[in-house]
Structure formats: structure tokens, C-alpha cells
Design a protein around this motif. Structure first.
Motif, PDB file in Angstrom:
ATOM      1  N   TYR A   1       0.847  -1.191   0.000  1.00 15.09           N
ATOM      2  CA  TYR A   1       0.000   0.000   0.000  1.00 15.09           C
ATOM      3  C   TYR A   1       0.880   1.239   0.000  1.00 15.09           C
ATOM      4  CZ  TYR A   1      -3.853  -3.056   1.414  1.00 15.09           C
ATOM      5  OH  TYR A   1      -4.799  -4.038   1.458  1.00 15.09           O
ATOM      6  N   ASP A   2       0.424   2.275  -0.718  1.00 19.97           N
ATOM      7  CA  ASP A   2       1.122   3.557  -0.629  1.00 19.97           C
ATOM      8  C   ASP A   2       0.325   4.485   0.287  1.00 19.97           C
ATOM      9  OD1 ASP A   2      -0.969   4.637  -2.169  1.00 19.97           O
ATOM     10  OD2 ASP A   2       0.246   4.816  -3.979  1.00 19.97           O
ATOM     11  N   TYR A   3       0.821   5.700   0.473  1.00 22.38           N
ATOM     12  CA  TYR A   3       0.190   6.635   1.402  1.00 22.38           C
ATOM     13  C   TYR A   3      -1.117   7.209   0.873  1.00 22.38           C
ATOM     14  CZ  TYR A   3       4.287   6.149   4.281  1.00 22.38           C
ATOM     15  OH  TYR A   3       5.276   5.621   5.070  1.00 22.38           O
ATOM     16  N   SER A   4      -1.452   6.955  -0.393  1.00 20.05           N
ATOM     17  CA  SER A   4      -2.737   7.368  -0.960  1.00 20.05           C
ATOM     18  C   SER A   4      -3.788   6.273  -0.820  1.00 20.05           C
ATOM     19  CB  SER A   4      -2.578   7.720  -2.443  1.00 20.05           C
ATOM     20  OG  SER A   4      -1.751   8.832  -2.604  1.00 20.05           O
ATOM     21  N   GLY A   5      -3.362   5.092  -0.349  1.00 12.15           N
ATOM     22  CA  GLY A   5      -4.283   3.969  -0.217  1.00 12.15           C
ATOM     23  C   GLY A   5      -4.308   3.064  -1.432  1.00 12.15           C
ATOM     24  N   ASN A   6      -3.503   3.376  -2.457  1.00  9.63           N
ATOM     25  CA  ASN A   6      -3.416   2.493  -3.618  1.00  9.63           C
ATOM     26  C   ASN A   6      -2.726   1.199  -3.196  1.00  9.63           C
ATOM     27  OD1 ASN A   6      -4.431   4.518  -5.441  1.00  9.63           O
ATOM     28  ND2 ASN A   6      -2.429   5.487  -5.318  1.00  9.63           N
ATOM     29  N   ALA A   7      -3.179   0.085  -3.765  1.00 15.52           N
ATOM     30  CA  ALA A   7      -2.608  -1.220  -3.404  1.00 15.52           C
ATOM     31  C   ALA A   7      -2.187  -1.977  -4.648  1.00 15.52           C
ATOM     32  CB  ALA A   7      -3.618  -2.045  -2.619  1.00 15.52           C
ATOM     33  N   GLY A   8      -1.045  -2.640  -4.546  1.00 20.13           N
ATOM     34  CA  GLY A   8      -0.559  -3.508  -5.605  1.00 20.13           C
ATOM     35  C   GLY A   8      -0.142  -4.832  -5.006  1.00 20.13           C
ATOM     36  N   SER A   9      -0.296  -5.899  -5.777  1.00 17.59           N
ATOM     37  CA  SER A   9       0.099  -7.206  -5.248  1.00 17.59           C
ATOM     38  C   SER A   9       0.952  -7.943  -6.273  1.00 17.59           C
ATOM     39  CB  SER A   9      -1.114  -8.046  -4.866  1.00 17.59           C
ATOM     40  OG  SER A   9      -1.961  -8.235  -5.963  1.00 17.59           O
ATOM     41  N   ASP A  10       1.735  -8.866  -5.753  1.00 15.10           N
ATOM     42  CA  ASP A  10       2.610  -9.681  -6.583  1.00 15.10           C
ATOM     43  C   ASP A  10       1.838 -10.914  -7.010  1.00 15.10           C
ATOM     44  OD1 ASP A  10       4.929 -10.532  -7.852  1.00 15.10           O
ATOM     45  OD2 ASP A  10       5.822 -11.365  -6.059  1.00 15.10           O
ATOM     46  N   GLU A  11       2.423 -11.673  -7.926  1.00 16.38           N
ATOM     47  CA  GLU A  11       1.828 -12.935  -8.321  1.00 16.38           C
ATOM     48  C   GLU A  11       1.754 -13.864  -7.116  1.00 16.38           C
ATOM     49  OE1 GLU A  11       4.352 -15.770 -10.546  1.00 16.38           O
ATOM     50  OE2 GLU A  11       5.876 -14.212 -10.436  1.00 16.38           O
ATOM     51  N   VAL A  12       0.770 -14.716  -7.115  1.00 17.32           N
ATOM     52  CA  VAL A  12       0.602 -15.707  -6.056  1.00 17.32           C
ATOM     53  C   VAL A  12       1.612 -16.819  -6.288  1.00 17.32           C
ATOM     54  CG1 VAL A  12      -0.988 -17.414  -5.101  1.00 17.32           C
ATOM     55  CG2 VAL A  12      -1.831 -15.164  -5.790  1.00 17.32           C
ATOM     56  N   ILE A  13       2.301 -17.232  -5.225  1.00 13.98           N
ATOM     57  CA  ILE A  13       3.191 -18.385  -5.347  1.00 13.98           C
ATOM     58  C   ILE A  13       2.662 -19.527  -4.484  1.00 13.98           C
ATOM     59  CG2 ILE A  13       5.230 -16.980  -5.857  1.00 13.98           C
ATOM     60  CD1 ILE A  13       6.217 -17.792  -3.029  1.00 13.98           C
ATOM     61  N   ASN A  14       2.917 -20.736  -4.927  1.00 17.14           N
ATOM     62  CA  ASN A  14       2.493 -21.921  -4.192  1.00 17.14           C
ATOM     63  C   ASN A  14       3.655 -22.447  -3.369  1.00 17.14           C
ATOM     64  OD1 ASN A  14      -0.196 -22.196  -5.330  1.00 17.14           O
ATOM     65  ND2 ASN A  14       0.853 -22.643  -7.238  1.00 17.14           N
ATOM     66  N   VAL A  15       3.359 -22.826  -2.135  1.00 17.42           N
ATOM     67  CA  VAL A  15       4.354 -23.435  -1.254  1.00 17.42           C
ATOM     68  C   VAL A  15       3.701 -24.613  -0.545  1.00 17.42           C
ATOM     69  CG1 VAL A  15       5.630 -21.288  -0.854  1.00 17.42           C
ATOM     70  CG2 VAL A  15       3.815 -21.947   0.727  1.00 17.42           C
ATOM     71  N   GLY A  16       4.536 -25.466  -0.004  1.00 20.34           N
ATOM     72  CA  GLY A  16       4.050 -26.561   0.817  1.00 20.34           C
ATOM     73  C   GLY A  16       4.482 -26.340   2.251  1.00 20.34           C
ATOM     74  N   VAL A  17       3.681 -26.824   3.190  1.00 23.33           N
ATOM     75  CA  VAL A  17       4.056 -26.817   4.605  1.00 23.33           C
ATOM     76  C   VAL A  17       4.145 -28.265   5.039  1.00 23.33           C
ATOM     77  CG1 VAL A  17       3.279 -26.274   6.954  1.00 23.33           C
ATOM     78  CG2 VAL A  17       3.081 -24.558   5.141  1.00 23.33           C
ATOM     79  N   ASN A  18       5.292 -28.621   5.632  1.00 24.50           N
ATOM     80  CA  ASN A  18       5.498 -29.988   6.080  1.00 24.50           C
ATOM     81  C   ASN A  18       6.268 -29.958   7.396  1.00 24.50           C
ATOM     82  OD1 ASN A  18       5.630 -32.724   6.280  1.00 24.50           O
ATOM     83  ND2 ASN A  18       7.193 -33.001   4.716  1.00 24.50           N
ATOM     84  N   ASN A  19       5.529 -29.944   8.475  1.00 25.23           N
ATOM     85  CA  ASN A  19       6.131 -29.973   9.810  1.00 25.23           C
ATOM     86  C   ASN A  19       6.052 -31.393  10.349  1.00 25.23           C
ATOM     87  OD1 ASN A  19       6.823 -27.159  10.480  1.00 25.23           O
ATOM     88  ND2 ASN A  19       4.653 -26.827  10.106  1.00 25.23           N
ATOM     89  N   THR A  20       7.098 -31.812  11.022  1.00 23.76           N
ATOM     90  CA  THR A  20       7.128 -33.127  11.642  1.00 23.76           C
ATOM     91  C   THR A  20       6.166 -33.128  12.824  1.00 23.76           C
ATOM     92  OG1 THR A  20       9.427 -33.368  11.014  1.00 23.76           O
ATOM     93  CG2 THR A  20       8.610 -34.842  12.740  1.00 23.76           C
ATOM     94  N   ILE A  21       5.332 -34.132  12.854  1.00 26.09           N
ATOM     95  CA  ILE A  21       4.386 -34.272  13.963  1.00 26.09           C
ATOM     96  C   ILE A  21       4.976 -35.269  14.943  1.00 26.09           C
ATOM     97  CG2 ILE A  21       2.062 -34.967  14.628  1.00 26.09           C
ATOM     98  CD1 ILE A  21       1.212 -34.134  11.765  1.00 26.09           C
TER      99      ILE A  21
END
Length: 125
Positions: free
Chosen positions: A94-114
Motif C-alpha cells: 500500500y502507498d500513502y494514498s491507499g493504492n494497493a498492488g500485489s505480486d503474483e501468487v506463489i504456491n508453497v508446501g508446509v510440512n512440519n514433523t508431527i
């Protein structure tokens, strides 16, 4: 004397012109596409705007997981708090005028040991 000037500027953000309709540019730096994350994962982004960036928000599968208002734009995502699986990560600036920009969505995996802990003290079959 220089410190007073810096502190004064930090206390009062820049005032953009009324006709500022340009969204900030933002790019996720980490994690990498399809990276498998565990425990505390660093999420970082680079953001630029001609009149300044007020904040960068970080989302995991549509849920806000953190906000950073100063360089470097980053957070440590505690992946132990989410189920193992696939997630999408996006940064929104966000900038100070309230305009918003976003990046491309990236895919990730979450793998925590249980870890299952069995307490043997006092256990009787």
C-alpha cells in the motif's frame, strides 16, 4: 541534528498528491515457488512507490498472516500453527494514498514433523 530530522520524517509520512493513482510495485523475494516450509519460515518482499510505501501485507491462502511497515519488508511465519499441506503466498503493498498492488501468487508446501509423545510413567496396559 540529523537524527532529529530523520525522527521527524518517520513520525509524519510523506503527503502524496491528490492525483496519485499509481499502485506500488511489490515482489515476493522469499519463499521460492514450490518451496516446502517448516517451523518458522521467512517471507520477504521488495516494494517501491513514487511517493512511498506505507505497509506490506502478507497472506497465506487468503488469510492475513502479518504486516510490515518498514524496510526490509519481512515476517517470520510460524507454520507449526497451520496444518501440513499446500498454501498460496502473496504480498500486497500500500502507498500513502491507499493504492494497493500485489505480486503474483506463489504456491508453497508446509510440512512440519508431527511428534507424538507417550508418557510411560504410570501407564498400565
Amino acid at each position: 541534528q540529523d537524527q532529529a530530522v530523520v525522527s521527524s520524517w518517520e513520525a509524519q509520512p510523506p503527503v502524496p498528491p491528490a492525483n496519485d493513482h499509481q499502485a506500488p510495485a511489490v515482489k515476493l523475494l522469499t519463499p521460492a515457488k514450490n518451496q516446502v516450509l517448516s517451523n518458522s519460515a521467512a517471507i520477504t518482499a521488495d516494494a517501491h512507490d513514487d511517493f512511498g510505501v506505507s505497509k506490506v501485507e502478507f497472506y497465506a491462502s487468503g488469510l492475513l498472516i502479518g504486516t510490515d511497515a518498514s524496510l526490509p519488508y519481512a515476517l517470520a511465519w510460524n507454520t507449526a500453527g497451520v496444518p501440513n499441506g499446500q498454501y498460496t503466498i502473496v504480498a500486497k503493498a500500500y502507498d500513502y494514498s491507499g493504492n494497493a498492488g500485489s505480486d503474483e501468487v506463489i504456491n508453497v508446501g508446509v510440512n512440519n514433523t508431527i511428534v507424538d509423545t507417550i508418557f510411560a510413567h504410570g501407564f498400565e496396559p
